[in-house]
Scaffold this motif. Structure first.
Motif, PDB file in Angstrom:
ATOM      1  N   GLU A  15     -14.096   2.509   0.552  1.00 13.23           N
ATOM      2  CA  GLU A  15     -13.068   1.638   1.148  1.00 13.23           C
ATOM      3  C   GLU A  15     -11.884   1.469   0.204  1.00 13.23           C
ATOM      4  N   ILE A  16     -12.157   1.358  -1.093  1.00  6.78           N
ATOM      5  CA  ILE A  16     -11.077   1.232  -2.079  1.00  6.78           C
ATOM      6  C   ILE A  16     -10.199   2.474  -2.045  1.00  6.78           C
ATOM      7  N   MET A  17     -10.807   3.643  -1.929  1.00  2.00           N
ATOM      8  CA  MET A  17     -10.024   4.876  -1.902  1.00  2.00           C
ATOM      9  C   MET A  17      -9.132   4.950  -0.660  1.00  2.00           C
ATOM     10  N   LYS A  18      -9.560   4.381   0.453  1.00  2.00           N
ATOM     11  CA  LYS A  18      -8.695   4.305   1.643  1.00  2.00           C
ATOM     12  C   LYS A  18      -7.474   3.433   1.352  1.00  2.00           C
ATOM     13  N   VAL A  19      -7.695   2.324   0.653  1.00  3.95           N
ATOM     14  CA  VAL A  19      -6.582   1.439   0.281  1.00  3.95           C
ATOM     15  C   VAL A  19      -5.631   2.171  -0.660  1.00  3.95           C
ATOM     16  N   VAL A  20      -6.184   2.890  -1.626  1.00  3.75           N
ATOM     17  CA  VAL A  20      -5.365   3.649  -2.580  1.00  3.75           C
ATOM     18  C   VAL A  20      -4.508   4.685  -1.845  1.00  3.75           C
ATOM     19  N   GLU A  21      -5.086   5.390  -0.907  1.00  9.43           N
ATOM     20  CA  GLU A  21      -4.314   6.388  -0.142  1.00  9.43           C
ATOM     21  C   GLU A  21      -3.195   5.723   0.658  1.00  9.43           C
ATOM     22  N   ALA A  22      -3.476   4.562   1.230  1.00 12.36           N
ATOM     23  CA  ALA A  22      -2.439   3.830   1.960  1.00 12.36           C
ATOM     24  C   ALA A  22      -1.317   3.408   1.008  1.00 12.36           C
ATOM     25  N   ALA A  23      -1.684   2.974  -0.197  1.00 13.01           N
ATOM     26  CA  ALA A  23      -0.681   2.559  -1.191  1.00 13.01           C
ATOM     27  C   ALA A  23       0.185   3.741  -1.607  1.00 13.01           C
ATOM     28  N   LYS A  24      -0.414   4.921  -1.743  1.00 15.14           N
ATOM     29  CA  LYS A  24       0.371   6.117  -2.064  1.00 15.14           C
ATOM     30  C   LYS A  24       1.391   6.382  -0.954  1.00 15.14           C
ATOM     31  N   GLY A  25       0.993   6.161   0.287  1.00 21.32           N
ATOM     32  CA  GLY A  25       1.916   6.332   1.406  1.00 21.32           C
ATOM     33  C   GLY A  25       3.099   5.381   1.310  1.00 21.32           C
ATOM     34  N   ILE A  26       2.825   4.130   0.943  1.00 17.61           N
ATOM     35  CA  ILE A  26       3.899   3.144   0.753  1.00 17.61           C
ATOM     36  C   ILE A  26       4.851   3.630  -0.335  1.00 17.61           C
ATOM     37  N   MET A  27       4.283   4.122  -1.436  1.00 13.64           N
ATOM     38  CA  MET A  27       5.111   4.606  -2.546  1.00 13.64           C
ATOM     39  C   MET A  27       6.028   5.739  -2.085  1.00 13.64           C
ATOM     40  N   LEU A  29       7.048   6.570   0.937  1.00 17.08           N
ATOM     41  CA  LEU A  29       8.055   6.126   1.907  1.00 17.08           C
ATOM     42  C   LEU A  29       9.204   5.370   1.246  1.00 17.08           C
ATOM     43  N   SER A  30       8.916   4.718   0.110  1.00 19.09           N
ATOM     44  CA  SER A  30       9.953   3.952  -0.575  1.00 19.09           C
ATOM     45  C   SER A  30      10.688   4.773  -1.633  1.00 19.09           C
ATOM     46  N   MET A  33       8.090   9.180  -5.534  1.00 15.69           N
ATOM     47  CA  MET A  33       7.417  10.440  -5.230  1.00 15.69           C
ATOM     48  C   MET A  33       6.495  10.943  -6.339  1.00 15.69           C
ATOM     49  N   HIS A  34       6.552  10.341  -7.533  1.00 12.63           N
ATOM     50  CA  HIS A  34       5.851  10.931  -8.674  1.00 12.63           C
ATOM     51  C   HIS A  34       4.760  10.067  -9.287  1.00 12.63           C
ATOM     52  N   GLN A  35       4.581   8.861  -8.819  1.00 12.14           N
ATOM     53  CA  GLN A  35       3.517   8.010  -9.356  1.00 12.14           C
ATOM     54  C   GLN A  35       2.236   8.264  -8.568  1.00 12.14           C
ATOM     55  N   TRP A  36       1.115   8.205  -9.240  1.00 10.46           N
ATOM     56  CA  TRP A  36      -0.201   8.392  -8.622  1.00 10.46           C
ATOM     57  C   TRP A  36      -0.302   9.755  -7.943  1.00 10.46           C
ATOM     58  N   GLU A  37      -0.014  10.788  -8.717  1.00 15.68           N
ATOM     59  CA  GLU A  37      -0.133  12.154  -8.220  1.00 15.68           C
ATOM     60  C   GLU A  37      -1.468  12.763  -8.620  1.00 15.68           C
ATOM     61  N   GLU A  38      -1.762  13.901  -8.051  1.00 12.01           N
ATOM     62  CA  GLU A  38      -2.897  14.738  -8.452  1.00 12.01           C
ATOM     63  C   GLU A  38      -4.224  13.981  -8.491  1.00 12.01           C
ATOM     64  N   GLY A  39      -4.498  13.254  -7.431  1.00 12.56           N
ATOM     65  CA  GLY A  39      -5.793  12.594  -7.315  1.00 12.56           C
ATOM     66  C   GLY A  39      -5.967  11.326  -8.114  1.00 12.56           C
ATOM     67  N   TYR A  40      -4.893  10.799  -8.664  1.00 14.65           N
ATOM     68  CA  TYR A  40      -4.971   9.549  -9.415  1.00 14.65           C
ATOM     69  C   TYR A  40      -4.602   8.390  -8.509  1.00 14.65           C
ATOM     70  N   PRO A  41      -5.253   7.254  -8.616  1.00 17.37           N
ATOM     71  CA  PRO A  41      -6.494   7.044  -9.355  1.00 17.37           C
ATOM     72  C   PRO A  41      -7.684   7.619  -8.593  1.00 17.37           C
ATOM     73  N   SER A  42      -8.565   8.241  -9.319  1.00 16.30           N
ATOM     74  CA  SER A  42      -9.744   8.883  -8.734  1.00 16.30           C
ATOM     75  C   SER A  42     -10.886   7.879  -8.602  1.00 16.30           C
ATOM     76  N   ASN A 131       9.135   2.890  -8.850  1.00 14.17           N
ATOM     77  CA  ASN A 131       8.372   1.952  -8.023  1.00 14.17           C
ATOM     78  C   ASN A 131       9.161   0.649  -7.868  1.00 14.17           C
ATOM     79  N   LYS A 132      10.159   0.713  -7.008  1.00 15.78           N
ATOM     80  CA  LYS A 132      11.066  -0.430  -6.807  1.00 15.78           C
ATOM     81  C   LYS A 132      10.337  -1.623  -6.178  1.00 15.78           C
ATOM     82  N   ILE A 133       9.362  -1.359  -5.328  1.00 17.14           N
ATOM     83  CA  ILE A 133       8.607  -2.453  -4.702  1.00 17.14           C
ATOM     84  C   ILE A 133       7.851  -3.239  -5.771  1.00 17.14           C
TER      85      ILE A 133
END
Length: 165
Positions: A15-27, A29-30, A33-42, A131-133
């Motif tokens: 469930e945490i990983m679903k939240v992380v993927e959603a957060a990457k989407g927020i990043m 869209l805003s 483009m370069h934070q939390w790349e390549e499977g981070y956080p795993s 990460n302006k947000i």
């Protein structure tokens, strides 16, 4: 029941990983483009937070809607700060890392800060320049910009600190 914060458990990782993927989407869209790349956080990073008793979930009526790490000092990447200085470099502190939530859930940052400051008056946090947000939320909660730190990977982060009296 409302919103609660509790220590994360290994059974929560999916469930945490679903939240992380959603957060990457927020990043993305805003424009971040370069934070939390390549499977981070795993899953391994999240599990490591839990092993230190520092991984926490934010729940709305029993549903995991957020995640963050709240870890005691020292944070090795905070040993050197450039183009500034920490508000206090003598006292112990806690670090908040890996804040993630679903886009439709609001007020998570405030809930996390209330929780963290109820346990520790001296908190440091960092974020990616894009990460302006997160920068908005950090400054909205009266953190002071302290300078630049570099992750072990060499990536730059903007560093902040707040000490609640």
């Amino acid at each position: 029941m409302g919103r609660t914060i509790r220590e994360a458990r290994l059974a929560d990782v999916a469930e945490i990983m679903k939240v992380v993927e959603a957060a990457k989407g927020i990043m993305r869209l805003s424009g971040n483009m370069h934070q939390w790349e390549e499977g981070y956080p795993s899953e391994a990073v999240i599990a490591a937070d839990m092993e230190k008793n520092g991984g926490f979930t934010v729940e709305d009526n029993g549903r995991i809607v957020g995640y963050f790490a709240f870890l005691p000092s020292p944070e090795p990447t905070y040993n050197n700060i450039y183009e500034g200085k920490w508000l206090d470099d003598e006292q112990p502190y806690h670090v908040v890392h890996r804040i993630a939530s679903y886009p439709e859930v609001h007020g998570i940052f405030s809930d996390i800060m209330d929780f963290c400051f109820s346990h520790e008056p001296n908190i440091r946090i960092d974020t990616h320049r894009d990460n302006k947000i997160m920068q908005h939320n950090i400054l909205k909660h009266s953190f002071s910009y302290c300078g630049i730190i570099y992750l072990l990977s060499g990536d730059e982060r903007l560093a902040y600190q707040k000490i609640r009296e």
